[in-house]
Design a protein around this motif. Structure first.
Motif, short mmCIF file in Angstrom:
data_model
loop_
_atom_site.label_atom_id
_atom_site.label_comp_id
_atom_site.label_asym_id
_atom_site.label_seq_id
_atom_site.Cartn_x
_atom_site.Cartn_y
_atom_site.Cartn_z
N PRO A 131 0.95 -1.33 0.04
CA PRO A 131 -0.17 0.00 0.00
C PRO A 131 0.89 1.17 -0.13
O PRO A 131 0.36 2.27 -0.55
CB PRO A 131 -0.67 -0.17 1.42
N ALA A 132 2.03 1.27 0.77
CA ALA A 132 2.90 2.40 0.61
C ALA A 132 3.46 2.78 -0.66
O ALA A 132 3.40 4.05 -1.10
CB ALA A 132 3.89 2.24 1.85
N ALA A 133 3.96 1.86 -1.38
CA ALA A 133 4.36 1.88 -2.65
C ALA A 133 3.58 2.35 -3.43
O ALA A 133 3.63 3.04 -4.54
CB ALA A 133 5.22 0.46 -3.19
N PHE A 134 2.26 1.86 -3.46
CA PHE A 134 1.14 2.31 -4.40
C PHE A 134 0.82 3.72 -4.18
O PHE A 134 0.58 4.59 -5.01
CB PHE A 134 -0.41 1.43 -4.07
N ALA A 135 0.66 4.13 -2.85
CA ALA A 135 0.49 5.48 -2.61
C ALA A 135 1.64 6.41 -3.18
O ALA A 135 1.29 7.50 -3.70
CB ALA A 135 0.18 5.60 -1.03
N THR A 136 2.80 5.94 -3.10
CA THR A 136 4.06 6.85 -3.47
C THR A 136 3.90 6.88 -5.07
O THR A 136 4.29 7.82 -5.44
CB THR A 136 5.28 6.21 -3.01
N ALA A 137 3.64 5.73 -5.67
CA ALA A 137 3.63 5.68 -6.98
C ALA A 137 2.54 6.70 -7.60
O ALA A 137 2.81 7.53 -8.60
CB ALA A 137 3.59 4.38 -7.64
N LEU A 138 1.39 6.77 -6.94
CA LEU A 138 0.14 7.43 -7.65
C LEU A 138 0.49 8.98 -7.20
O LEU A 138 0.09 9.83 -7.93
CB LEU A 138 -0.91 7.01 -6.97
N ALA A 139 1.28 9.16 -6.07
CA ALA A 139 1.67 10.72 -5.91
C ALA A 139 2.64 11.28 -6.81
O ALA A 139 2.64 12.44 -6.87
CB ALA A 139 2.45 10.81 -4.62
N GLN A 140 2.99 10.52 -7.67
CA GLN A 140 4.00 11.13 -8.99
C GLN A 140 3.11 11.63 -9.98
O GLN A 140 3.65 12.17 -10.87
CB GLN A 140 4.84 9.97 -9.56
N HIS A 141 1.92 11.36 -10.12
CA HIS A 141 0.91 11.76 -10.96
C HIS A 141 0.48 13.06 -10.48
O HIS A 141 -0.29 13.43 -9.58
CB HIS A 141 -0.23 10.80 -11.22
N ALA A 142 0.62 14.37 -11.28
CA ALA A 142 0.15 15.46 -10.88
C ALA A 142 -1.40 15.55 -11.40
O ALA A 142 -1.84 14.98 -12.58
CB ALA A 142 1.04 16.47 -11.78
N ALA A 143 -2.06 16.02 -10.70
CA ALA A 143 -3.58 16.02 -10.86
C ALA A 143 -4.13 17.42 -10.63
O ALA A 143 -3.86 18.07 -9.55
CB ALA A 143 -4.29 14.71 -9.98
N GLY A 144 -5.12 17.65 -11.41
CA GLY A 144 -6.02 18.97 -10.99
C GLY A 144 -6.74 18.76 -9.72
O GLY A 144 -7.19 17.69 -9.17
N VAL A 145 -6.71 20.08 -9.06
CA VAL A 145 -7.71 19.92 -7.84
C VAL A 145 -9.14 20.70 -8.21
O VAL A 145 -9.07 21.62 -8.49
CB VAL A 145 -6.78 20.65 -6.67
N CYS A 146 -9.97 19.97 -7.52
CA CYS A 146 -11.31 20.42 -7.69
C CYS A 146 -11.89 20.66 -6.23
O CYS A 146 -11.62 19.89 -5.36
CB CYS A 146 -12.30 19.53 -8.55
N LEU A 147 -13.10 21.34 -6.11
CA LEU A 147 -13.88 21.60 -4.82
C LEU A 147 -15.32 21.04 -5.59
O LEU A 147 -15.79 21.50 -6.47
CB LEU A 147 -13.86 22.93 -4.50
N LEU A 148 -15.69 20.03 -4.64
CA LEU A 148 -17.11 19.46 -4.88
C LEU A 148 -17.79 19.90 -3.83
O LEU A 148 -17.62 19.75 -2.65
CB LEU A 148 -16.95 17.73 -4.96
N THR A 149 -19.04 20.71 -4.13
CA THR A 149 -19.81 21.08 -3.20
C THR A 149 -21.36 20.70 -3.46
O THR A 149 -21.69 20.39 -4.75
CB THR A 149 -20.19 22.52 -3.21
N VAL A 150 -22.04 20.39 -2.28
CA VAL A 150 -23.40 20.02 -2.41
C VAL A 150 -24.60 20.80 -1.45
O VAL A 150 -24.03 21.09 -0.38
CB VAL A 150 -23.57 18.58 -1.94
#
Length: 170
Positions: free
Chosen positions: A5-24
């Motif tokens: 799980p730690a390696a998986f989280a570290t691997a995905l952290a290398q992917h730059a992703a846009g940040v959004c705010l979801l509101t309801v």
């Protein structure tokens, strides 16, 4: 052999992703959460998917209300993103003091006026996906569009601007 799980989280952290705010907006209050698991699904009809914690309150409220809004955050919204990512956060309106916002015409959910874009959405369905759900959202309007704004990204556990530097504070 299972993936660490730690390696998986570290691997995905290398992917730059846009940040959004979801509101309801529900009958009681405004609920919001920071999301970086967002993807375009279809142009015709316009659909997006958002990853949410399956046991989280935002997913529960979205399913109950059936509508919401997604604001693509600008680099100046780093503090806003941090506030909405924190556990035990108060009402969305309280977290947005001093931040210009309005309500999306269909859902009535909060959208940030200075976001890169905002999508007014209707929930098509929730799809179970491990410890998360994918919210499939039908886009019904685009109430905010500022294509010249600088994007906020999440990379290696930090909010950064498009150049990879510390995102502006606003």
């Amino acid at each position: 052999m299972p993936v660490d799980p730690a390696a998986f989280a570290t691997a995905l952290a290398q992917h730059a992703a846009g940040v959004c705010l979801l509101t309801v907006r529900d009958d009681i209050d405004d609920v919001g959460t920071t999301v970086s698991s967002v993807m375009s699904v279809s142009a015709s009809p316009p659909l997006v998917a958002v990853g949410l914690a399956a046991e989280g309150y935002p997913a529960e409220v979205l399913e109950e209300v059936g509508t919401g809004a997604l604001t693509v955050l600008a680099a100046e919204h780093a503090i806003v993103a941090s506030r909405f990512a924190s556990a035990g956060r108060p009402s969305a309106r309280h977290l947005l003091e001093q931040v210009p916002w309005t309500r999306a015409p269909g859902s009535g959910a909060i959208v940030l006026s200075a976001g890169l874009a905002a999508l007014d959405c209707r929930l098509e369905r929730l799809v179970e996906a491990g410890d998360h759900v994918l919210a499939l959202l039908a886009v019904e309007d685009v109430p905010v569009l500022n294509p010249g704004a600088r994007p906020l990204l999440r990379l290696r556990g930090r909010f950064v601007d498009e150049a990879g530097g510390a995102a502006g504070r606003g």
